[in-house]
Design a protein around this motif. Structure first.
Motif, PDB file in Angstrom:
ATOM      1  N   ARG A  79       0.735  -1.325  -0.021  1.00 18.87           N
ATOM      2  CA  ARG A  79      -0.007   0.066   0.014  1.00 18.87           C
ATOM      3  C   ARG A  79       0.923   1.236  -0.157  1.00 18.87           C
ATOM      4  O   ARG A  79       0.556   2.340  -0.701  1.00 18.87           O
ATOM      5  CB  ARG A  79      -0.919   0.086   1.093  1.00 18.87           C
ATOM      6  CG  ARG A  79      -2.179  -1.038   1.203  1.00 18.87           C
ATOM      7  CD  ARG A  79      -2.791  -0.991   2.259  1.00 18.87           C
ATOM      8  NE  ARG A  79      -4.129  -1.931   2.157  1.00 18.87           N
ATOM      9  CZ  ARG A  79      -4.884  -2.199   3.257  1.00 18.87           C
ATOM     10  NH1 ARG A  79      -4.699  -1.462   4.541  1.00 18.87           N
ATOM     11  NH2 ARG A  79      -5.936  -2.968   3.229  1.00 18.87           N
ATOM     12  N   LEU A  80       1.968   1.111   0.771  1.00 18.21           N
ATOM     13  CA  LEU A  80       2.913   2.463   0.824  1.00 18.21           C
ATOM     14  C   LEU A  80       3.527   2.752  -0.452  1.00 18.21           C
ATOM     15  O   LEU A  80       3.524   3.653  -1.203  1.00 18.21           O
ATOM     16  CB  LEU A  80       4.166   2.327   1.858  1.00 18.21           C
ATOM     17  CG  LEU A  80       4.943   3.343   1.837  1.00 18.21           C
ATOM     18  CD1 LEU A  80       4.332   4.677   2.318  1.00 18.21           C
ATOM     19  CD2 LEU A  80       6.010   2.923   2.870  1.00 18.21           C
ATOM     20  N   ILE A 148      -5.935  -0.379 -12.297  1.00 18.17           N
ATOM     21  CA  ILE A 148      -4.609  -1.321 -12.388  1.00 18.17           C
ATOM     22  C   ILE A 148      -4.301  -1.512 -10.941  1.00 18.17           C
ATOM     23  O   ILE A 148      -3.548  -0.895 -10.275  1.00 18.17           O
ATOM     24  CB  ILE A 148      -3.485  -0.319 -13.100  1.00 18.17           C
ATOM     25  CG1 ILE A 148      -3.880   0.338 -14.260  1.00 18.17           C
ATOM     26  CG2 ILE A 148      -2.162  -1.223 -13.212  1.00 18.17           C
ATOM     27  CD1 ILE A 148      -2.970   1.518 -14.803  1.00 18.17           C
ATOM     28  N   ASN A 149      -4.849  -2.873 -10.831  1.00 17.05           N
ATOM     29  CA  ASN A 149      -4.969  -3.195  -9.483  1.00 17.05           C
ATOM     30  C   ASN A 149      -3.715  -4.136  -8.971  1.00 17.05           C
ATOM     31  O   ASN A 149      -3.505  -4.644  -7.977  1.00 17.05           O
ATOM     32  CB  ASN A 149      -6.165  -4.120  -9.137  1.00 17.05           C
ATOM     33  CG  ASN A 149      -6.351  -5.437 -10.011  1.00 17.05           C
ATOM     34  OD1 ASN A 149      -5.676  -5.438 -11.082  1.00 17.05           O
ATOM     35  ND2 ASN A 149      -6.797  -6.543  -9.379  1.00 17.05           N
ATOM     36  N   ASN A 150      -2.612  -4.350  -9.804  1.00 16.67           N
ATOM     37  CA  ASN A 150      -1.539  -4.901  -9.601  1.00 16.67           C
ATOM     38  C   ASN A 150      -0.443  -3.692  -9.247  1.00 16.67           C
ATOM     39  O   ASN A 150      -0.130  -2.932 -10.160  1.00 16.67           O
ATOM     40  CB  ASN A 150      -0.979  -5.824 -10.680  1.00 16.67           C
ATOM     41  CG  ASN A 150       0.256  -6.450 -10.379  1.00 16.67           C
ATOM     42  OD1 ASN A 150       1.474  -5.940 -10.249  1.00 16.67           O
ATOM     43  ND2 ASN A 150       0.238  -7.749 -10.514  1.00 16.67           N
ATOM     44  N   PRO A 151       0.264  -3.913  -8.047  1.00 16.40           N
ATOM     45  CA  PRO A 151       0.975  -2.653  -7.555  1.00 16.40           C
ATOM     46  C   PRO A 151       2.290  -2.476  -8.482  1.00 16.40           C
ATOM     47  O   PRO A 151       2.744  -1.389  -8.581  1.00 16.40           O
ATOM     48  CB  PRO A 151       1.366  -2.969  -6.111  1.00 16.40           C
ATOM     49  CG  PRO A 151       0.913  -4.396  -6.158  1.00 16.40           C
ATOM     50  CD  PRO A 151      -0.128  -4.853  -7.059  1.00 16.40           C
ATOM     51  N   ALA A 152       2.837  -3.676  -9.085  1.00 16.91           N
ATOM     52  CA  ALA A 152       3.935  -3.696  -9.724  1.00 16.91           C
ATOM     53  C   ALA A 152       3.911  -3.023 -10.937  1.00 16.91           C
ATOM     54  O   ALA A 152       4.516  -2.043 -11.368  1.00 16.91           O
ATOM     55  CB  ALA A 152       4.574  -4.975  -9.946  1.00 16.91           C
ATOM     56  N   ILE A 153       2.829  -3.313 -11.669  1.00 20.30           N
ATOM     57  CA  ILE A 153       2.193  -2.730 -12.963  1.00 20.30           C
ATOM     58  C   ILE A 153       1.817  -1.166 -12.949  1.00 20.30           C
ATOM     59  O   ILE A 153       2.223  -0.415 -13.649  1.00 20.30           O
ATOM     60  CB  ILE A 153       1.281  -3.736 -13.741  1.00 20.30           C
ATOM     61  CG1 ILE A 153       1.681  -4.877 -13.724  1.00 20.30           C
ATOM     62  CG2 ILE A 153       0.842  -3.105 -14.915  1.00 20.30           C
ATOM     63  CD1 ILE A 153       0.654  -5.989 -14.415  1.00 20.30           C
ATOM     64  N   TYR A 154       1.184  -1.224 -11.651  1.00 19.14           N
ATOM     65  CA  TYR A 154       0.524   0.426 -11.386  1.00 19.14           C
ATOM     66  C   TYR A 154       1.942   1.219 -11.204  1.00 19.14           C
ATOM     67  O   TYR A 154       1.891   2.360 -12.020  1.00 19.14           O
ATOM     68  CB  TYR A 154      -0.239   0.360 -10.275  1.00 19.14           C
ATOM     69  CG  TYR A 154      -0.619   1.680  -9.745  1.00 19.14           C
ATOM     70  CD1 TYR A 154      -1.756   2.183 -10.474  1.00 19.14           C
ATOM     71  CD2 TYR A 154      -0.030   2.352  -8.717  1.00 19.14           C
ATOM     72  CE1 TYR A 154      -2.102   3.588 -10.120  1.00 19.14           C
ATOM     73  CE2 TYR A 154      -0.457   3.530  -8.277  1.00 19.14           C
ATOM     74  CZ  TYR A 154      -1.567   4.146  -8.966  1.00 19.14           C
ATOM     75  OH  TYR A 154      -1.902   5.549  -8.403  1.00 19.14           O
ATOM     76  N   ASP A 178      -8.658  -8.315 -14.826  1.00 22.16           N
ATOM     77  CA  ASP A 178      -8.069  -8.106 -13.375  1.00 22.16           C
ATOM     78  C   ASP A 178      -6.543  -8.663 -13.558  1.00 22.16           C
ATOM     79  O   ASP A 178      -6.365  -9.753 -13.657  1.00 22.16           O
ATOM     80  CB  ASP A 178      -8.854  -9.134 -12.484  1.00 22.16           C
ATOM     81  CG  ASP A 178      -8.473  -9.266 -11.086  1.00 22.16           C
ATOM     82  OD1 ASP A 178      -7.191  -8.523 -10.805  1.00 22.16           O
ATOM     83  OD2 ASP A 178      -8.871  -9.801 -10.329  1.00 22.16           O
ATOM     84  N   LEU A 179      -5.812  -7.759 -13.269  1.00 28.90           N
ATOM     85  CA  LEU A 179      -4.286  -8.044 -13.749  1.00 28.90           C
ATOM     86  C   LEU A 179      -3.647  -8.918 -12.744  1.00 28.90           C
ATOM     87  O   LEU A 179      -2.689  -9.524 -12.917  1.00 28.90           O
ATOM     88  CB  LEU A 179      -3.567  -6.419 -13.613  1.00 28.90           C
ATOM     89  CG  LEU A 179      -3.993  -5.538 -14.627  1.00 28.90           C
ATOM     90  CD1 LEU A 179      -3.142  -4.371 -14.317  1.00 28.90           C
ATOM     91  CD2 LEU A 179      -3.920  -6.181 -15.980  1.00 28.90           C
TER      92      LEU A 179
END
Length: 291
Positions: A79-80, A148-154, A178-179
């Protein structure tokens, strides 16, 4: 950005490894304790057996607590990372809106000048520029972690939007899946997607239309997910059969180029359920097919 992404993946990997190690240790200790109590039940006094069971229960409770704590830390770290990317994006949006508001009076004066001279062509051109800038702000605001619910891709896409903007290139992103359900590691996908976007931006900045299109879509007919990167291009003579060869580059400076798509091919060799399809028409198209 790639270094930051790599460090983030390493931290998450270490956390998962610690959780796995603690869970495995807990299972092994439980098995050993049960084995010893069964094997030596006639030797170990009953009070000692109860003490061992009590100590082991406490150990399991503490292990579960520590595992939950590590899992929460992993979620908080993710989240950070999302918040950092969001804050950077929001700051860019705020700066764009503030600059637009600061120039509003000048814009109105310009519009007034065209109206006074009845210069409809000039007015139309200025109107198009205003709409284009407003659309750019709107497009950037549409990139959020709910879509874009994948943090790495986001994080990757947020970074690429900023870098592309410096080259005068726009990224238009459409996400229809859903990524987190993609059957590929985030690390491998980010490496490939980063290379494809970099190449697309490099080609687009030389063209009149400086727009790169990125799509995440579901092909239900063939039961696969598609990640598509499309861009305008000038080099119509490029041999798409050779672009994945090591050292191949259409650029004059071949010393620092020619490894990106070769790296993509190496990653694909490790993932048997993924293919890449390259084509060209009005746009140069790279299509990752994830089964």
């Amino acid at each position: 950005m790639r270094l930051q992404l790599f460090k983030g993946n390493i931290i998450r990997l270490k956390t998962k490894l610690r959780i796995f190690t603690m869970a495995l240790t807990c299972i092994l200790v439980t098995m050993i304790t049960i084995f010893e109590l069964i094997m030596y039940k006639n030797i170990i006094p009953i009070c000692i057996s109860y003490e061992l069971i009590l100590i082991h229960i406490l150990y399991i409770i503490l292990s579960i607590y520590e595992i939950i704590k590590l899992a929460k830390e992993d979620v908080l770290n993710t989240r950070l990372e999302n918040l950092k990317a969001s804050n950077e994006r929001l700051q860019n949006n705020y700066d764009s809106v503030r600059a637009f508001r600061h120039d509003f009076n000048n814009i109105m004066q310009g519009i007034g000048g065209y109206i006074a001279l009845n210069d409809m062509d000039g007015l139309k051109n200025m109107y198009s520029s205003i709409i284009e800038e407003c659309q750019e702000i709107t497009d950037t605001q549409a990139i959020n972690e709910d879509v874009i619910n994948n943090p790495a891709i986001y994080n990757l896409i947020n970074s690429k939007i900023g870098l592309a903007k410096k080259s005068g290139v726009k990224l238009k992103i459409n996400v229809y899946i859903d990524l987190d359900t993609l059957n590929i590691s985030s690390y491998d996908l980010c490496r490939m997607l980063g290379i494809l976007i970099d190449n697309a931006v490099e080609a687009a900045k030389e063209c009149e239309d400086k727009t790169v299109y990125i799509k995440f879509i579901k092909d239900k007919l063939n039961n696969r997910n598609l990640v598509i990167v499309e861009n305008p291009y000038k080099n119509y003579l490029i041999d798409i059969k050779k672009i994945y060869e090591k050292g191949f580059s259409s650029k004059k400076d071949k010393v620092s180029h020619g490894l990106g798509l070769w790296k993509v091919k190496q990653i694909l060799k490790k993932n048997k359920n993924i293919q890449i399809y390259t084509s060209r028409d009005k746009l140069f198209k790279q299509q990752l097919e994830i089964y």
